[in-house]
Write a protein that holds these residues in place. Structure first.
Motif, PDB file in Angstrom:
ATOM      1  N   GLY A 219       0.686  -1.081  -0.043  1.00 26.54           N
ATOM      2  CA  GLY A 219      -0.030   0.057  -0.108  1.00 26.54           C
ATOM      3  C   GLY A 219       0.838   1.281  -0.023  1.00 26.54           C
ATOM      4  N   ALA A 220       0.419   2.370  -0.768  1.00 27.55           N
ATOM      5  CA  ALA A 220       1.335   3.502  -1.004  1.00 27.55           C
ATOM      6  C   ALA A 220       1.235   4.112   0.373  1.00 27.55           C
ATOM      7  CB  ALA A 220       0.899   4.587  -2.017  1.00 27.55           C
ATOM      8  N   ALA A 221       0.270   4.084   1.262  1.00 26.64           N
ATOM      9  CA  ALA A 221      -0.052   4.690   2.372  1.00 26.64           C
ATOM     10  C   ALA A 221       0.407   3.818   3.752  1.00 26.64           C
ATOM     11  CB  ALA A 221      -1.383   4.932   2.743  1.00 26.64           C
ATOM     12  N   GLU A 222       1.452   2.818   3.303  1.00 31.60           N
ATOM     13  CA  GLU A 222       1.732   1.924   4.605  1.00 31.60           C
ATOM     14  C   GLU A 222       3.088   2.691   4.959  1.00 31.60           C
ATOM     15  OE1 GLU A 222       1.962  -2.180   4.472  1.00 31.60           O
ATOM     16  OE2 GLU A 222       0.958  -2.156   2.458  1.00 31.60           O
ATOM     17  N   LEU A 223       3.476   1.995   6.232  1.00 25.91           N
ATOM     18  CA  LEU A 223       4.670   2.527   6.854  1.00 25.91           C
ATOM     19  C   LEU A 223       6.021   2.516   6.073  1.00 25.91           C
ATOM     20  CD1 LEU A 223       4.374   0.787  10.224  1.00 25.91           C
ATOM     21  CD2 LEU A 223       4.336   3.215   9.949  1.00 25.91           C
ATOM     22  N   PRO A 224       6.721   3.457   6.109  1.00 30.21           N
ATOM     23  CA  PRO A 224       8.153   3.541   5.134  1.00 30.21           C
ATOM     24  C   PRO A 224       8.618   2.249   5.270  1.00 30.21           C
ATOM     25  CG  PRO A 224       7.916   5.452   6.443  1.00 30.21           C
ATOM     26  CD  PRO A 224       6.802   4.743   6.970  1.00 30.21           C
ATOM     27  N   ALA A 225       8.954   1.448   6.236  1.00 33.83           N
ATOM     28  CA  ALA A 225       9.652   0.059   6.389  1.00 33.83           C
ATOM     29  C   ALA A 225       9.098  -0.778   5.485  1.00 33.83           C
ATOM     30  CB  ALA A 225       9.779  -0.128   8.045  1.00 33.83           C
ATOM     31  N   VAL A 247       4.495  -2.950  -6.998  1.00 32.85           N
ATOM     32  CA  VAL A 247       3.430  -2.107  -7.034  1.00 32.85           C
ATOM     33  C   VAL A 247       3.195  -1.420  -5.837  1.00 32.85           C
ATOM     34  CG1 VAL A 247       1.221  -2.034  -7.622  1.00 32.85           C
ATOM     35  CG2 VAL A 247       2.390  -3.710  -8.893  1.00 32.85           C
ATOM     36  N   GLU A 248       3.013  -0.022  -5.829  1.00 33.90           N
ATOM     37  CA  GLU A 248       2.617   0.687  -4.861  1.00 33.90           C
ATOM     38  C   GLU A 248       1.047   1.096  -4.981  1.00 33.90           C
ATOM     39  OE1 GLU A 248       4.512   3.646  -2.915  1.00 33.90           O
ATOM     40  OE2 GLU A 248       6.481   2.474  -2.393  1.00 33.90           O
ATOM     41  N   ASP A 249      -0.023   0.581  -4.265  1.00 37.20           N
ATOM     42  CA  ASP A 249      -1.305   0.614  -4.278  1.00 37.20           C
ATOM     43  C   ASP A 249      -1.739   1.831  -3.641  1.00 37.20           C
ATOM     44  OD1 ASP A 249      -3.720  -0.079  -4.960  1.00 37.20           O
ATOM     45  OD2 ASP A 249      -3.793  -1.915  -4.020  1.00 37.20           O
ATOM     46  N   ALA A 250      -2.249   2.803  -4.519  1.00 39.87           N
ATOM     47  CA  ALA A 250      -2.569   4.100  -4.047  1.00 39.87           C
ATOM     48  C   ALA A 250      -3.592   4.424  -3.272  1.00 39.87           C
ATOM     49  CB  ALA A 250      -2.742   5.169  -5.356  1.00 39.87           C
TER      50      ALA A 250
END
Length: 275
Positions: A219-225, A247-250
């Motif tokens: 997820g694009a809104a996940e923690l940076p780690a 893929v980063e899921d917006a």
């Protein structure tokens, strides 16, 4: 992963604390369980709990579509190897079932009663047992710790040769691919990782199965780690010649990112099944 992009030190108390990062996350186990029970009640698709070992949690839940299955789609649940079970996620099989795939959801012994290495062996045995019952290609997936386990099964030597040859694709959703940072977190008294096990069980430090497409989804809104863990496996396995997609899921956090698996037309379901 020794620091943030701005050069600051990592706060290990929060770096991997997904539940603290997502409001309402503490309610999700009940929400998921209710959704799973509702799915079974409304569809009449009763999961078969197939034993693959002697432990109380050594059961793989097998859900079958109407008619002959196109193959075996595996979903391995998360919970940092120390919580949750497959009975909470039956509703996420809806997308694959609608496309004609049988779905296997392995249970496994949780930490600290099992080591992460032991859990990997259990999940491999679970997939082997499910593969005996469902012919055709195998598509591995998992979320969070389950993403780690899906990627770990995609490492050379984890599955028996005949089963490994059937693996047609891997989807690691918000997976943990380098376990060494977790040694610094408050979870490690339960996970009991030492450096030797962290290195041995990190998919990013192992060789992937040759010729198997891999998708690292986060997820694009996940923690940076967690986002860094997805970039890591994509980059390092690509350097070994693997066919890797990142893929980063917006708009999605660590937990909402799996919801669309229930939709047969969603991009994440298509990535899982290779369609």
């Amino acid at each position: 992963m020794s620091g943030h992009a701005d050069g600051g030190a990592i706060d290990w108390e929060t770096a991997y604390d997904n539940r603290a990062a997502v409001p309402g996350a503490g309610d999700l186990p009940e929400v998921w369980t209710a959704a799973a029970q509702r799915f079974v009640a409304e569809t009449g698709i009763a999961p078969e709990a197939v034993a693959y070992g002697p432990g109380a949690r050594n059961r793989v839940h097998l859900l079958r579509p109407a008619g002959e299955a196109a193959g075996l789609a595996v979903f391995i649940h998360g919970g940092y190897w120390m919580r949750n079970g497959p009975e909470m996620f039956h509703h996420l099989a809806a997308g694959a079932l609608a496309r004609g795939w049988a779905v296997a959801m392995p249970g496994y012994t949780l930490c600290p009663d099992a080591s992460i290495a032991g859990i990997g062996r259990e999940v491999a045995a679970a997939v082997e047992r499910a593969a005996e019952r469902v012919p055709g290609p195998i598509r591995l997936s998992g979320h969070s710790a389950g993403g780690h386990l899906a990627a770990r099964l995609a490492c050379a030597g984890m599955l028996p040769e005949g089963t490994a040859e059937r693996v047609a694709g891997v989807l690691s959703i918000s997976g943990l691919h380098d376990l060494r940072p977790l040694m610094r977190t408050p979870m490690n008294p339960v996970l009991q990782l030492d450096l030797a096990m962290a290195r041995a069980e990190s998919p990013a430090l192992r060789e992937p199965l040759p010729g198997v497409p891999v998708t690292a989804w986060v997820g694009a809104a996940e923690l940076p780690a967690l986002r860094a863990q997805a970039r890591l496996i994509a980059g390092i396995w690509a350097l070994q010649g693997a066919d890797v997609c990142h893929v980063e899921d917006a708009g999605h956090d660590h937990f909402s990112v799996i919801e669309a698996l229930a939709d047969p037309e969603s991009p994440i379901t298509r990535a899982w099944l290779g369609v």
